[in-house]
Write a protein that holds these residues in place. Structure first.
Motif, PDB file in Angstrom:
ATOM      1  N   UNK A 223       0.838  -1.199   0.000  1.00  0.00           N
ATOM      2  CA  UNK A 223       0.000   0.000   0.000  1.00  0.00           C
ATOM      3  C   UNK A 223       0.879   1.258   0.000  1.00  0.00           C
ATOM      4  N   UNK A 224       1.910   1.261   0.825  1.00  0.00           N
ATOM      5  CA  UNK A 224       2.791   2.423   0.917  1.00  0.00           C
ATOM      6  C   UNK A 224       3.398   2.755  -0.450  1.00  0.00           C
ATOM      7  N   UNK A 225       3.994   1.771  -1.104  1.00  0.00           N
ATOM      8  CA  UNK A 225       4.642   2.035  -2.387  1.00  0.00           C
ATOM      9  C   UNK A 225       3.633   2.296  -3.498  1.00  0.00           C
ATOM     10  N   UNK A 226       2.480   1.662  -3.440  1.00  0.00           N
ATOM     11  CA  UNK A 226       1.428   1.952  -4.408  1.00  0.00           C
ATOM     12  C   UNK A 226       0.993   3.405  -4.321  1.00  0.00           C
ATOM     13  N   UNK A 227       0.732   3.859  -3.103  1.00  0.00           N
ATOM     14  CA  UNK A 227       0.364   5.264  -2.908  1.00  0.00           C
ATOM     15  C   UNK A 227       1.527   6.194  -3.260  1.00  0.00           C
ATOM     16  N   UNK A 228       2.737   5.808  -2.898  1.00  0.00           N
ATOM     17  CA  UNK A 228       3.906   6.667  -3.126  1.00  0.00           C
ATOM     18  C   UNK A 228       4.114   6.945  -4.616  1.00  0.00           C
ATOM     19  N   UNK A 229       3.932   5.927  -5.456  1.00  0.00           N
ATOM     20  CA  UNK A 229       4.103   6.145  -6.891  1.00  0.00           C
ATOM     21  C   UNK A 229       3.068   7.133  -7.427  1.00  0.00           C
ATOM     22  N   UNK A 230       1.843   7.015  -6.943  1.00  0.00           N
ATOM     23  CA  UNK A 230       0.802   7.951  -7.371  1.00  0.00           C
ATOM     24  C   UNK A 230       1.081   9.350  -6.834  1.00  0.00           C
ATOM     25  N   UNK A 231       1.465   9.427  -5.563  1.00  0.00           N
ATOM     26  CA  UNK A 231       1.775  10.729  -4.957  1.00  0.00           C
ATOM     27  C   UNK A 231       2.873  11.457  -5.722  1.00  0.00           C
ATOM     28  N   UNK A 232       3.890  10.725  -6.128  1.00  0.00           N
ATOM     29  CA  UNK A 232       5.012  11.330  -6.846  1.00  0.00           C
ATOM     30  C   UNK A 232       4.520  12.070  -8.080  1.00  0.00           C
ATOM     31  N   UNK A 233       3.672  11.430  -8.866  1.00  0.00           N
ATOM     32  CA  UNK A 233       3.153  12.060 -10.071  1.00  0.00           C
ATOM     33  C   UNK A 233       2.250  13.248  -9.793  1.00  0.00           C
ATOM     34  N   UNK A 234       1.424  13.133  -8.774  1.00  0.00           N
ATOM     35  CA  UNK A 234       0.487  14.217  -8.449  1.00  0.00           C
ATOM     36  C   UNK A 234       1.253  15.417  -7.896  1.00  0.00           C
ATOM     37  N   UNK A 235       2.185  15.161  -7.002  1.00  0.00           N
ATOM     38  CA  UNK A 235       2.981  16.255  -6.432  1.00  0.00           C
ATOM     39  C   UNK A 235       3.794  16.965  -7.511  1.00  0.00           C
ATOM     40  N   UNK A 236       4.238  16.230  -8.510  1.00  0.00           N
ATOM     41  CA  UNK A 236       5.016  16.835  -9.604  1.00  0.00           C
ATOM     42  C   UNK A 236       4.180  17.837 -10.399  1.00  0.00           C
ATOM     43  N   UNK A 237       2.855  17.700 -10.341  1.00  0.00           N
ATOM     44  CA  UNK A 237       1.993  18.632 -11.068  1.00  0.00           C
ATOM     45  C   UNK A 237       1.757  19.925 -10.293  1.00  0.00           C
ATOM     46  N   UNK A 238       2.363  20.029  -9.086  1.00  0.00           N
ATOM     47  CA  UNK A 238       2.264  21.265  -8.318  1.00  0.00           C
ATOM     48  C   UNK A 238       1.146  21.293  -7.297  1.00  0.00           C
ATOM     49  N   UNK A 239       0.485  20.181  -7.079  1.00  0.00           N
ATOM     50  CA  UNK A 239      -0.606  20.101  -6.105  1.00  0.00           C
ATOM     51  C   UNK A 239      -0.018  19.997  -4.701  1.00  0.00           C
ATOM     52  N   UNK A 240      -0.698  20.549  -3.730  1.00  0.00           N
ATOM     53  CA  UNK A 240      -0.249  20.466  -2.345  1.00  0.00           C
ATOM     54  C   UNK A 240      -0.332  19.045  -1.806  1.00  0.00           C
TER      55      UNK A 240
END
Length: 177
Positions: free
Chosen positions: A80-97
């Motif tokens: 779960x941690x790494x699954x979420x982390x991969x998604x978070x990485x992409x979303x954070x790269x778009x400038x979202x908080x």
């Protein structure tokens, strides 16, 4: 307009990533308008994080001499941690908080990862001898590969259904360029 959207989906291989309203776009056609390729890509994304977490959890549990249950629990938590982390990485790269990114990742991946982990760990738990196979045993890697493949095949229709309703990875696409 509908045909233009369908062509756009097919041409780029994913749903409305260029700022179209997902809820409105999916309200008309449902899951039928989501390609299997799109669902497979979303599933592969989740599978990557799950596989990293699973293997790392099993390696750590084995190295520490833990039993099957604590090792499996650690593997699931890390999946779960790494699954979420991969998604978070992409979303954070778009400038979202961070707060919004976490909410999006939870909404996008929770069901997909849960189904994947249920299938993956179910196969491993039910396969005779798999729970006792060590990392150096080819059976460990063969059963893990079969379990991950089964998880992919079973989770892809789940992701297709969710994306077709503006959920799952459809939510993530709103945050990509």
């Amino acid at each position: 307009m509908e045909q233009m959207h369908e062509g756009h989906d097919h041409e780029h291989g994913h749903d409305h990533e260029h700022g179209h309203d997902h809820g409105q776009a999916h309200g008309h056609g449902g899951a039928g308008r989501v390609s299997w390729a799109t669902a497979a890509r979303a599933t592969l994304h989740c599978l990557t994080g799950c596989a990293i977490g699973e293997v790392l959890g099993m390696v750590i549990g084995t190295a520490l001499g833990w039993g099957n249950v604590p090792t499996m629990v650690l593997a699931i938590v890390l999946a779960f941690f790494f699954g979420y982390a991969l998604t978070l990485r992409g979303i954070l790269a778009s400038g979202v908080g961070l707060r919004t990114a976490v909410r999006v990742a939870l909404a996008a991946d929770t069901l997909s990862i849960a189904v994947m982990e249920l299938i993956d760990n179910g196969v491993i738990a039910l396969w005779p001898g798999a729970m006792d196979a060590h990392l150096s045993d080819p059976m460990f890697w063969i059963v893990l590969a079969i379990a991950l493949a089964a998880a992919f095949v079973i989770t892809t229709p789940v992701n297709k259904w969710m994306i077709g309703r503006g959920r799952g990875h459809a939510v993530v696409h709103q945050y990509h360029h």
